[in-house]
Scaffold this motif. Sequence first.
Motif, PDB file in Angstrom:
ATOM      1  N   LEU A  23       0.931  -1.131   0.225  1.00  0.00           N
ATOM      2  CA  LEU A  23       0.059  -0.032  -0.212  1.00  0.00           C
ATOM      3  C   LEU A  23       0.963   1.330  -0.088  1.00  0.00           C
ATOM      4  N   LEU A  24       0.845   1.960  -1.139  1.00  0.00           N
ATOM      5  CA  LEU A  24       1.854   3.058  -1.268  1.00  0.00           C
ATOM      6  C   LEU A  24       1.327   4.368  -0.445  1.00  0.00           C
ATOM      7  N   ALA A  25      -0.102   4.455  -1.003  1.00  0.00           N
ATOM      8  CA  ALA A  25      -0.633   5.762  -0.338  1.00  0.00           C
ATOM      9  C   ALA A  25      -2.267   5.738  -0.628  1.00  0.00           C
ATOM     10  N   ALA A  26      -2.774   6.666   0.087  1.00  0.00           N
ATOM     11  CA  ALA A  26      -4.523   6.785  -0.102  1.00  0.00           C
ATOM     12  C   ALA A  26      -4.603   8.394  -0.538  1.00  0.00           C
ATOM     13  N   GLU A  27      -5.891   8.374  -0.844  1.00  0.00           N
ATOM     14  CA  GLU A  27      -6.413   9.888  -1.499  1.00  0.00           C
ATOM     15  C   GLU A  27      -7.618   9.886  -1.018  1.00  0.00           C
ATOM     16  N   SER A  28      -8.062  11.248  -0.607  1.00  0.00           N
ATOM     17  CA  SER A  28      -9.526  11.245  -0.416  1.00  0.00           C
ATOM     18  C   SER A  28      -9.745  12.660  -0.567  1.00  0.00           C
ATOM     19  N   GLN A  29     -11.007  13.075  -1.209  1.00  0.00           N
ATOM     20  CA  GLN A  29     -11.494  14.565  -1.132  1.00  0.00           C
ATOM     21  C   GLN A  29     -11.704  14.812   0.308  1.00  0.00           C
ATOM     22  N   ALA A  30     -12.184  14.142   1.166  1.00  0.00           N
ATOM     23  CA  ALA A  30     -12.361  14.450   2.595  1.00  0.00           C
ATOM     24  C   ALA A  30     -11.318  15.333   3.317  1.00  0.00           C
TER      25      ALA A  30
ATOM     26  N   HIS B 171     -20.923   8.319   4.551  1.00  0.00           N
ATOM     27  CA  HIS B 171     -19.672   7.930   3.939  1.00  0.00           C
ATOM     28  C   HIS B 171     -18.609   8.764   3.094  1.00  0.00           C
ATOM     29  N   ILE B 172     -17.311   8.502   3.275  1.00  0.00           N
ATOM     30  CA  ILE B 172     -16.480   9.285   2.557  1.00  0.00           C
ATOM     31  C   ILE B 172     -15.784   8.206   1.507  1.00  0.00           C
ATOM     32  N   SER B 173     -15.267   8.897   0.531  1.00  0.00           N
ATOM     33  CA  SER B 173     -14.551   8.334  -0.631  1.00  0.00           C
ATOM     34  C   SER B 173     -13.063   8.279  -0.322  1.00  0.00           C
ATOM     35  N   VAL B 174     -12.561   6.920  -0.274  1.00  0.00           N
ATOM     36  CA  VAL B 174     -10.991   6.987   0.038  1.00  0.00           C
ATOM     37  C   VAL B 174     -10.345   6.114  -1.210  1.00  0.00           C
ATOM     38  N   THR B 175      -9.426   6.473  -1.681  1.00  0.00           N
ATOM     39  CA  THR B 175      -8.778   5.714  -2.799  1.00  0.00           C
ATOM     40  C   THR B 175      -7.529   5.197  -2.180  1.00  0.00           C
ATOM     41  N   LEU B 176      -7.356   3.794  -2.424  1.00  0.00           N
ATOM     42  CA  LEU B 176      -6.000   3.223  -2.057  1.00  0.00           C
ATOM     43  C   LEU B 176      -5.313   3.186  -3.299  1.00  0.00           C
TER      44      LEU B 176
ATOM     45  N   LYS C 297       4.169  -1.655 -10.686  1.00  0.00           N
ATOM     46  CA  LYS C 297       2.933  -1.256 -11.551  1.00  0.00           C
ATOM     47  C   LYS C 297       2.045  -0.775 -10.234  1.00  0.00           C
ATOM     48  N   ARG C 298       1.266   0.298 -10.629  1.00  0.00           N
ATOM     49  CA  ARG C 298       0.311   0.765  -9.700  1.00  0.00           C
ATOM     50  C   ARG C 298      -1.121   0.591  -9.949  1.00  0.00           C
ATOM     51  N   GLU C 299      -1.855   0.370  -8.941  1.00  0.00           N
ATOM     52  CA  GLU C 299      -3.248   0.253  -9.258  1.00  0.00           C
ATOM     53  C   GLU C 299      -4.055   0.726  -7.973  1.00  0.00           C
ATOM     54  N   THR C 300      -5.142   1.466  -8.492  1.00  0.00           N
ATOM     55  CA  THR C 300      -5.884   1.948  -7.471  1.00  0.00           C
ATOM     56  C   THR C 300      -7.136   1.161  -7.046  1.00  0.00           C
ATOM     57  N   GLN C 301      -7.802   1.557  -5.850  1.00  0.00           N
ATOM     58  CA  GLN C 301      -9.043   0.905  -5.608  1.00  0.00           C
ATOM     59  C   GLN C 301      -9.659   1.947  -4.632  1.00  0.00           C
ATOM     60  N   THR C 302     -11.016   2.342  -5.064  1.00  0.00           N
ATOM     61  CA  THR C 302     -11.726   3.382  -4.477  1.00  0.00           C
ATOM     62  C   THR C 302     -12.746   2.720  -3.612  1.00  0.00           C
ATOM     63  N   LEU C 303     -12.705   3.404  -2.322  1.00  0.00           N
ATOM     64  CA  LEU C 303     -13.723   2.552  -1.327  1.00  0.00           C
ATOM     65  C   LEU C 303     -14.867   3.622  -0.828  1.00  0.00           C
TER      66      LEU C 303
END
Length: 164
Positions: free
Chosen positions: A56-63, A118-123, A130-136
């Motif tokens: 897990l490299l990073a996480a992103e969120s608009q929150a 709920h908040i949106s969090v992208t892992l 290679k990178r891949e994201t998953q949004t929760l």
Amino acid sequence: MKFLNKTAFVLAGCTLGMAHAWADVHVTDPWARATVPGQPASGVFMQLKSDTDVRLLAAESQAAQNVEIHEMAMQNDVMRMRQIQDLALPAGETVTLAPGGYHIMLLGLAQQLKEGEHISVTLVFEQDGKRETQTLSVPVRALTHGGHGSAPAVQGHGHAHGAH
Ligand SMILES: [Cu+2]
């Protein structure tokens, strides 16, 4: 001969690995901790399990303005949290992000996190470069504590350690 056999085996392994194109990271029970008005930071918790070795490299969120991966560790008899560069998810192992341990830190919250929302969090995961994201969609929950309400915010460097 022995060497050749081993090489062939390794190559076969690689081909198999590529067959199921990308890591399947299972996310179980994600939640974000509810905040009181004006609280600048909060944590996101979950369990992660990957079929293959992934980080897990990073996480992103608009929150929040900043999202970091943190761990809690004892330092001079005091539990402190610090940012880590990444979090290894060894194949088949469940890695738990929970209060008092690893967590995703939301810094500079855009607004109060209220229970039931709920908040949106992208892992962001990395495997073999290679990178891949998953949004929760992460539900906000209050921490069920014995005491009354949230712990008092203790000023650390920049954000409230008491928020954990
Ligand atoms: Cu933290």
